[in-house]
Enzyme design. Structure first.
Site, PDB file in Angstrom:
ATOM      1  CG  ASP A  33       8.531  -5.955  16.047  1.00  0.00           C
ATOM      2  OD1 ASP A  33       8.251  -4.919  16.701  1.00  0.00           O
ATOM      3  OD2 ASP A  33       8.981  -6.986  16.581  1.00  0.00           O
ATOM      4  CG  HIS A  39      10.776  -9.919  20.522  1.00  0.00           C
ATOM      5  ND1 HIS A  39       9.631 -10.604  20.861  1.00  0.00           N
ATOM      6  CD2 HIS A  39      11.285  -9.435  21.678  1.00  0.00           C
ATOM      7  CE1 HIS A  39       9.463 -10.531  22.168  1.00  0.00           C
ATOM      8  NE2 HIS A  39      10.451  -9.825  22.695  1.00  0.00           N
ATOM      9  CD  GLN A  97      13.198  -2.361  21.450  1.00  0.00           C
ATOM     10  OE1 GLN A  97      13.488  -1.223  21.823  1.00  0.00           O
ATOM     11  NE2 GLN A  97      12.905  -3.323  22.320  1.00  0.00           N
ATOM     12  CB  CYS A 121      12.235 -12.275  23.808  1.00  0.00           C
ATOM     13  SG  CYS A 121      11.620 -12.285  25.481  1.00  0.00           S
ATOM     14  CE  LYS A 173       9.189  -3.526  23.758  1.00  0.00           C
ATOM     15  NZ  LYS A 173       9.988  -4.150  24.804  1.00  0.00           N
TER      16      LYS A 173
HETATM   17  N1  C6P Z   1      11.212  -6.557  23.775  1.00  0.00           N
HETATM   18  C1  C6P Z   1      13.039  -6.468  25.348  1.00  0.00           C
HETATM   19  O1  C6P Z   1      13.510  -6.465  26.503  1.00  0.00           O
HETATM   20  P1  C6P Z   1       5.661  -6.766  23.849  1.00  0.00           P
HETATM   21  O2  C6P Z   1       6.219  -7.670  24.920  1.00  0.00           O
HETATM   22  O3  C6P Z   1       4.561  -7.410  23.096  1.00  0.00           O
HETATM   23  O4  C6P Z   1       5.348  -5.405  24.334  1.00  0.00           O
HETATM   24  O5  C6P Z   1       6.873  -6.528  22.822  1.00  0.00           O
HETATM   25  C2  C6P Z   1       7.416  -7.615  22.141  1.00  0.00           C
HETATM   26  C3  C6P Z   1       8.558  -7.169  21.284  1.00  0.00           C
HETATM   27  C4  C6P Z   1       8.450  -7.298  19.920  1.00  0.00           C
HETATM   28  N2  C6P Z   1       9.412  -6.872  19.093  1.00  0.00           N
HETATM   29  C5  C6P Z   1      10.535  -6.308  19.554  1.00  0.00           C
HETATM   30  C6  C6P Z   1      11.564  -5.833  18.584  1.00  0.00           C
HETATM   31  C7  C6P Z   1      10.707  -6.153  20.931  1.00  0.00           C
HETATM   32  O6  C6P Z   1      11.819  -5.585  21.390  1.00  0.00           O
HETATM   33  C8  C6P Z   1       9.705  -6.612  21.827  1.00  0.00           C
HETATM   34  C9  C6P Z   1       9.887  -6.521  23.311  1.00  0.00           C
HETATM   35  C10 C6P Z   1      11.546  -6.420  25.182  1.00  0.00           C
HETATM   36  O7  C6P Z   1      13.757  -6.470  24.369  1.00  0.00           O
HETATM   37  C11 C6P Z   1      10.840  -7.401  26.071  1.00  0.00           C
HETATM   38  S1  C6P Z   1      11.183  -9.073  25.645  1.00  0.00           S
END
Ligand code: C6P
Length: 423
Positions: free
Chosen positions: A212, A135, A215, A378, A238
């Protein structure tokens, strides 16, 4: 269209009808007679009444600032906030609650490491190994550090099936590697990353490892000690928790050795007009009034997940994903990105419908009540590797049913009919 839920399904590992009753939003219609089918869980999950009520209850009965007052409400608020820290530590099997740093989200957690660990411990020429399926939040902070400090970024390439090239990883991870920072699961494709292999490679070179978990933590059991990692980043929104609360877990010795990320109230021990000294962790990394109600809501979300059991949640998602992969394969013109087997992926399915832009697919599905995400997710390097501008993505969670997958398939068939495609 009326969506009939077979809430008596016995193949599911838990009582799906009872679970769905906890999520009032799942009962809503997006237009008269069009029930919501929420399949955008990788972007954000829905929240159960237990989490929503905990936030209301906090503001109604306890609200005060923490760590600052001697009055009853402040003591209660402090105890609640710190209690959630301990609960979250237990959830990921962290050995010490002080290792849980509350942030806003995964993005802030990774930026915290890049800023407070990277700026202190990385020098020009040091190598940071990432992957092509990250991401943006696990790419951009390291590019910023590279431009400032002259570190070198290496990317483990993605194979055409959405998995990582482990032979190339073996070549890239070497004596110059100071950090391996990888996602546990691709948000764009659902690929589950072979963390054990990658961590072993990094640890053999003495490198620090950041995972990270945006997910993975919401969808499967994650044990930071069993993994043998150094940092884990994840987001509350999430995993049934509120927006604006996230977590950085870090090994205590590393957090102790790091300098603060931001300066201000609550992160100091002493302040004179000339200089300041720092509080111990976790306060050192939590400058200013934190998201107290967010932490409380996240604690209740963790209770909810733990009560169902992360292994049961994973099993449920494999069943739904397996069913979806089989049903989607019959939709004319539809191709799925990533591995064909549900065991090898999370509950995320990225696909394209031949002859229709993913945004148009998403818009037509919305008219049928089906919420999916379309775009680059993203993860623009993943789109570049696949040579597509965007994909359509359906993503599942603990409350999704096979009947909702049927609704997705029906809506996709109607999308084909609308555009005259798939013949
Ligand atoms: N992915 C998606 O629709 P934040 O925005 O900081 O809570 O998470 C960022 C992020 C980081 N790593 C991974 C693997 C992610 O999937 C995400 C967030 C969402 O896929 C929003 S872009």
């Amino acid at each position: 269209m009326t969506l009939v839920l077979d809430t008596t399904s016995t193949h599911l590992p838990f009582d799906i009808a009872r679970i769905r009753r906890d999520f009032p939003i799942l009962k809503r219609e997006v237009a008269p007679g069009v029930p919501l089918v929420y399949l955008d869980n990788a972007a954000t999950s829905q929240r159960p009444v237990q989490v929503i009520a905990s936030i209301t209850r906090y503001y109604r009965d306890h609200n005060a600032n923490i760590h600052r007052g001697v009055h009853t409400l402040s003591v209660e608020s402090t105890d609640m906030y710190e209690g959630e820290r301990a609960k979250i530590a237990q959830f990921i099997n962290a050995p010490d609650a002080r290792e849980i740093i509350f942030t806003r989200n995964t993005t802030e957690s990774i930026n915290l490491v890049a800023h407070a660990w990277g700026r202190k411990f990385l020098q020009a020429g040091d190598e940071v190994v990432l992957s092509e399926i990250e991401h943006h939040s696990n790419i951009v902070p390291w590019q910023m550090l590279r431009d400032e400090r002259g570190i070198v970024l290496r990317f483990i390439p993605m194979l055409p099936d959405g998995t990582l090239d482990l032979d190339e990883a073996r070549r890239l991870i070497g004596p110059k590697t100071k950090l391996l920072s990888v996602t546990a699961m691709s948000n764009a494709l659902g690929s589950i990353v072979p963390l054990t292999d990658l961590i072993a490679m990094a640890k053999a070179e003495g490198a620090t490892v950041l995972v990270d978990g945006a997910q993975s933590v919401p969808h499967m059991a994650v044990d930071v000690q069993a993994l043998g990692i150094d940092f884990l980043a994840f987001s509350g929104h999430k995993m049934l928790g509120p927006n604006g609360i996230g977590v950085l877990w870090g090994r205590l010795d590393l957090l102790d050795a790091m300098d603060p990320f931001m300066g201000g109230g609550d992160m100091i021990l002493t302040v004179t007009l000339d200089r300041s000294t720092w509080a111990d962790v976790p306060a050192k990394f939590e400058a200013g009034t934190p998201d107290i109600s967010g932490a409380i809501g996240l604690g209740v979300a963790v209770d909810y997940l733990a009560a169902l059991g992360m292994d049961a949640i994973r099993k449920h998602e494999i069943e739904i994903t397996d069913y979806a992969l089989r049903r989607l394969a019959d939709v004319p013109g539809l191709s799925i990105f990533g591995r064909p087997n549900a065991q090898e992926r999370g509950g995320v399915i990225s696909f394209e419908l031949e002859g229709i832009h993913p945004h148009d697919v998403g818009q037509v599905l919305d008219t049928h009540g089906v919420a999916i995400r379309t775009g680059h997710h993203c993860a623009q390097p993943v789109m570049a590797a696949l040579n597509v501008p965007a994909t359509a993505r359906a993503s599942f969670y603990l409350y999704n049913t096979t009947e909702e997958v049927d609704a997705l398939v029906d809506a996709l068939e109607q999308t084909n009919a609308f555009f005259g495609t798939g013949r």
